[in-house]
Design an enzyme around this catalytic site. Structure first.
Site, PDB file in Angstrom:
ATOM      1  N   ARG A  20       1.157  -0.610  -0.141  1.00  0.00           N
ATOM      2  CA  ARG A  20       0.443   0.105   0.065  1.00  0.00           C
ATOM      3  C   ARG A  20       0.364   1.421  -0.001  1.00  0.00           C
ATOM      4  NH1 ARG A  20      -3.678  -3.755   0.481  1.00  0.00           N
ATOM      5  NH2 ARG A  20      -2.565  -3.865  -1.764  1.00  0.00           N
ATOM      6  N   SER A  73     -10.815  -0.533   3.211  1.00  0.00           N
ATOM      7  CA  SER A  73      -9.973  -0.061   4.715  1.00  0.00           C
ATOM      8  C   SER A  73      -9.213   0.753   4.745  1.00  0.00           C
ATOM      9  CB  SER A  73      -9.337  -1.380   4.661  1.00  0.00           C
ATOM     10  OG  SER A  73      -9.811  -3.147   3.708  1.00  0.00           O
ATOM     11  N   GLU A 115      -5.061   3.810   6.310  1.00  0.00           N
ATOM     12  CA  GLU A 115      -5.119   3.456   4.661  1.00  0.00           C
ATOM     13  C   GLU A 115      -5.423   4.075   4.137  1.00  0.00           C
ATOM     14  OE1 GLU A 115      -4.955  -0.949   3.501  1.00  0.00           O
ATOM     15  OE2 GLU A 115      -5.831   0.350   1.577  1.00  0.00           O
TER      16      GLU A 115
HETATM   17  C1  LIG Z   1     -15.369  -0.293  -1.103  1.00  0.00           C
HETATM   18  C2  LIG Z   1     -13.691  -0.777  -1.226  1.00  0.00           C
HETATM   19  C3  LIG Z   1     -12.823  -1.578  -1.622  1.00  0.00           C
HETATM   20  C4  LIG Z   1     -11.834  -0.977  -1.246  1.00  0.00           C
HETATM   21  N1  LIG Z   1     -10.908  -2.425  -1.410  1.00  0.00           N
HETATM   22  C5  LIG Z   1      -9.489  -2.114  -2.143  1.00  0.00           C
HETATM   23  C6  LIG Z   1      -8.187  -2.981  -1.815  1.00  0.00           C
HETATM   24  O1  LIG Z   1      -9.229  -4.553  -1.719  1.00  0.00           O
HETATM   25  N2  LIG Z   1      -7.263  -2.919  -2.024  1.00  0.00           N
HETATM   26  C7  LIG Z   1      -6.798  -1.520  -1.959  1.00  0.00           C
HETATM   27  O2  LIG Z   1      -5.478  -1.210  -2.463  1.00  0.00           O
HETATM   28  N3  LIG Z   1      -7.848  -0.381  -1.841  1.00  0.00           N
HETATM   29  C8  LIG Z   1      -9.721  -0.431  -2.134  1.00  0.00           C
HETATM   30  N4  LIG Z   1      -9.984   0.141  -1.580  1.00  0.00           N
HETATM   31  C9  LIG Z   1      -9.361   1.196  -1.641  1.00  0.00           C
HETATM   32  C10 LIG Z   1      -9.189   2.424  -3.207  1.00  0.00           C
HETATM   33  O3  LIG Z   1     -10.743   2.491  -3.823  1.00  0.00           O
HETATM   34  C11 LIG Z   1      -8.029   2.203  -3.617  1.00  0.00           C
HETATM   35  O4  LIG Z   1      -6.775   2.686  -2.707  1.00  0.00           O
HETATM   36  C12 LIG Z   1      -8.202   3.162  -4.728  1.00  0.00           C
HETATM   37  O5  LIG Z   1      -6.768   2.765  -5.575  1.00  0.00           O
HETATM   38  C13 LIG Z   1      -7.659   4.197  -4.835  1.00  0.00           C
HETATM   39  O6  LIG Z   1      -8.345   5.155  -6.478  1.00  0.00           O
HETATM   40  P1  LIG Z   1      -8.707   6.456  -6.242  1.00  0.00           P
HETATM   41  O7  LIG Z   1      -8.547   6.909  -8.357  1.00  0.00           O
HETATM   42  O8  LIG Z   1      -9.799   6.713  -6.108  1.00  0.00           O
HETATM   43  O9  LIG Z   1      -8.118   7.572  -5.431  1.00  0.00           O
HETATM   44  P2  LIG Z   1      -8.565   8.629  -4.636  1.00  0.00           P
HETATM   45  O10 LIG Z   1      -8.638   8.242  -3.603  1.00  0.00           O
HETATM   46  O11 LIG Z   1      -8.634   9.431  -5.580  1.00  0.00           O
HETATM   47  O12 LIG Z   1      -6.649   9.750  -4.978  1.00  0.00           O
HETATM   48  C14 LIG Z   1      -5.664   8.644  -3.115  1.00  0.00           C
HETATM   49  C15 LIG Z   1      -4.505   9.100  -3.198  1.00  0.00           C
HETATM   50  O13 LIG Z   1      -4.139   9.217  -4.694  1.00  0.00           O
HETATM   51  C16 LIG Z   1      -3.354  10.266  -5.623  1.00  0.00           C
HETATM   52  N5  LIG Z   1      -3.797   9.352  -6.396  1.00  0.00           N
HETATM   53  C17 LIG Z   1      -4.340   9.543  -7.375  1.00  0.00           C
HETATM   54  N6  LIG Z   1      -4.739   9.257  -9.036  1.00  0.00           N
HETATM   55  C18 LIG Z   1      -3.438  10.224  -8.791  1.00  0.00           C
HETATM   56  C19 LIG Z   1      -2.082  10.116 -10.000  1.00  0.00           C
HETATM   57  N7  LIG Z   1      -2.924   9.872 -11.490  1.00  0.00           N
HETATM   58  N8  LIG Z   1      -1.016  10.835  -9.703  1.00  0.00           N
HETATM   59  C20 LIG Z   1      -0.043  10.352  -8.337  1.00  0.00           C
HETATM   60  N9  LIG Z   1      -1.319  10.706  -7.591  1.00  0.00           N
HETATM   61  C21 LIG Z   1      -2.421  10.320  -7.669  1.00  0.00           C
HETATM   62  C22 LIG Z   1      -4.020  11.755  -4.270  1.00  0.00           C
HETATM   63  O14 LIG Z   1      -3.580  12.589  -5.037  1.00  0.00           O
HETATM   64  C23 LIG Z   1      -4.460  10.089  -3.184  1.00  0.00           C
HETATM   65  O15 LIG Z   1      -3.488  11.035  -2.470  1.00  0.00           O
HETATM   66  C24 LIG Z   1     -11.299   0.067  -1.030  1.00  0.00           C
HETATM   67  C25 LIG Z   1     -12.173   1.160  -0.611  1.00  0.00           C
HETATM   68  C26 LIG Z   1     -13.633   0.947  -1.127  1.00  0.00           C
HETATM   69  C27 LIG Z   1     -14.614   1.990  -1.372  1.00  0.00           C
END
Ligand SMILES: Cc1cc2nc3c(=O)[nH]c(=O)nc-3n(C[C@H](O)[C@H](O)[C@H](O)COP(=O)(O)OP(=O)(O)OC[C@H]3O[C@@H](n4cnc5c(N)ncnc54)[C@H](O)[C@@H]3O)c2cc1C
Length: 328
Positions: free
Chosen positions: A177, A229, A314
């Site tokens: 992570r 999480s 996380e």
């Molecule tokens: C129901 C549910 C289940 C989930 N299950 C998992 C799982 O199994 N495993 C897991 O790892 N995560 C899980 N997650 C957490 C989440 O979905 C992941 O961490 C996901 O990859 C975040 O992506 P996002 O585009 O939504 O990022 P955001 O929430 O929009 O951003 C998160 C961070 O990433 C940065 N970021 C986003 N895009 C970029 C970019 N292009 N360049 C640089 N920085 C960037 C943002 O600035 C921020 O700091 C879950 C979430 C939910 C709601």
């Protein structure tokens, strides 16, 4: 609006055009459905527009936050004083078993496109919400696997938008992570991911299996708002007193500790620990960020008292932190 703010808005509008929004509620852009307004909000659909937004923010000395799918974020009730740029650069191209992916592409949508081309590798992640960029930032994964191990290279911009570089996977230091971007910020524009030839039906079956596991264990985030999480799992060398496995073999689920501490169902305001998973907080209605933070503090302090270990968040926090009543 004060003169200087009007001036700022005009200058941003000159740089970004009519798509610029003001006072945009960030709760509309997070899966937690929590978060106050961003002063300025812009959706970038092409990489050059994203870079233009970074440059404009830098020139105007505005803090800029790069938003993906908002699925790993808790946003302050006061919102964000600056410019939020949502990455909607979704282009995907394939060259044999290599995918060239815009970092605003939806993760699940991308896995579906791989399946349609019988390209295997990422189906284990079916159901992780958000964008490819967000997944790379936190090296998203599950079942001991992660997206980082499929990266060939990424193209990113420096936060001021001045330089665009392509770096190999090793540069990003993907870990559990974790990536270098958490310490050394860059904005990911695109990446090349390595896949393998596979069988379409087998890929589809694995996706369905993973989605079903999530349907049973996790909240349906579109109707039960959550950021997944809340805390990271513990390192493999940490052993829970009385645990059956030996240290060093696998990570210890934070949910297991929270479960032991009776956290399921705990509630502060409308922030509730999910009934089926003690490491997931849901917004059961009108939860504020302050509610979630107070609940998380209670969860942490129970684990600290019982197991002497400090859980690490996380979920990322954006904006100004409220002052909470002193934790135990
Ligand atoms: C129901 C549910 C289940 C989930 N299950 C998992 C799982 O199994 N495993 C897991 O790892 N995560 C899980 N997650 C957490 C989440 O979905 C992941 O961490 C996901 O990859 C975040 O992506 P996002 O585009 O939504 O990022 P955001 O929430 O929009 O951003 C998160 C961070 O990433 C940065 N970021 C986003 N895009 C970029 C970019 N292009 N360049 C640089 N920085 C960037 C943002 O600035 C921020 O700091 C879950 C979430 C939910 C709601």
């Amino acid at each position: 609006m004060a003169d200087s703010a009007t001036n700022l808005q005009e200058r941003l509008q000159q740089a970004l055009g009519e798509g610029l929004r003001t006072a945009e509620p960030l709760r509309l852009h997070t899966t937690f459905r929590i978060g106050g307004p961003a002063d300025f909000f812009y959706v970038a659909r092409r990489p050059e527009r994203l870079v233009a937004a970074l440059r404009a923010g830098h020139e105007l000395a505005l803090p800029v936050f790069l938003l993906g799918g908002g699925s790993n974020l808790l946003v302050s009730d006061d919102g964000f004083r600056g410019l939020v740029v949502r990455n909607a650069c979704e282009q995907v191209e394939f060259d044999g078993t290599v995918a060239h992916v815009g970092c605003g592409a939806d993760f699940l949508g991308f896995i579906e496109r791989c399946r349609d081309r019988s390209l295997a590798g990422l189906e284990f992640a079916a159901g992780i919400p958000g964008t490819i960029g967000g997944a790379l930032y936190g090296n998203a994964g599950c079942y001991g696997r992660d997206i980082g191990s499929h990266v060939i290279d990424c193209t990113h911009a420096t936060p001021d938008g001045a330089t665009i570089e392509t770096r190999p996977a090793a540069w990003y230091e993907f870990g559990y992570r974790d990536s270098r971007l958490k310490r050394d910020p860059r904005v990911l524009l695109s990446c090349r991911l390595q896949l393998a030839p596979g069988d379409r039906d087998a890929i589809q079956r694995e996706m369905e299996e993973k989605l079903e596991i999530r349907r049973v264990k996790h909240p349906a985030w579109r109707t039960e708002p959550t950021a997944g999480s809340y805390f990271k799992n513990l390192p493999p060398d940490w052993q829970m007193p009385g645990a059956k496995h030996s240290p060093g073999t696998r990570r210890v689920a934070a949910g297991q500790l929270l479960e032991e501490c009776g956290c399921r169902g705990l509630r502060v305001g409308d922030a509730v620990v999910f009934a089926r998973h003690a490491n997931i907080v849901v917004n059961a209605g009108q939860a504020s960020a302050a509610d979630v933070l107070a609940l998380a503090e209670e969860m942490k302090s129970r684990v600290r008292e019982r197991f002497g270990v400090a859980l690490e968040e996380e979920v990322m926090f954006l904006g100004a932190r409220p002052v909470l009543p002193t934790s135990r």
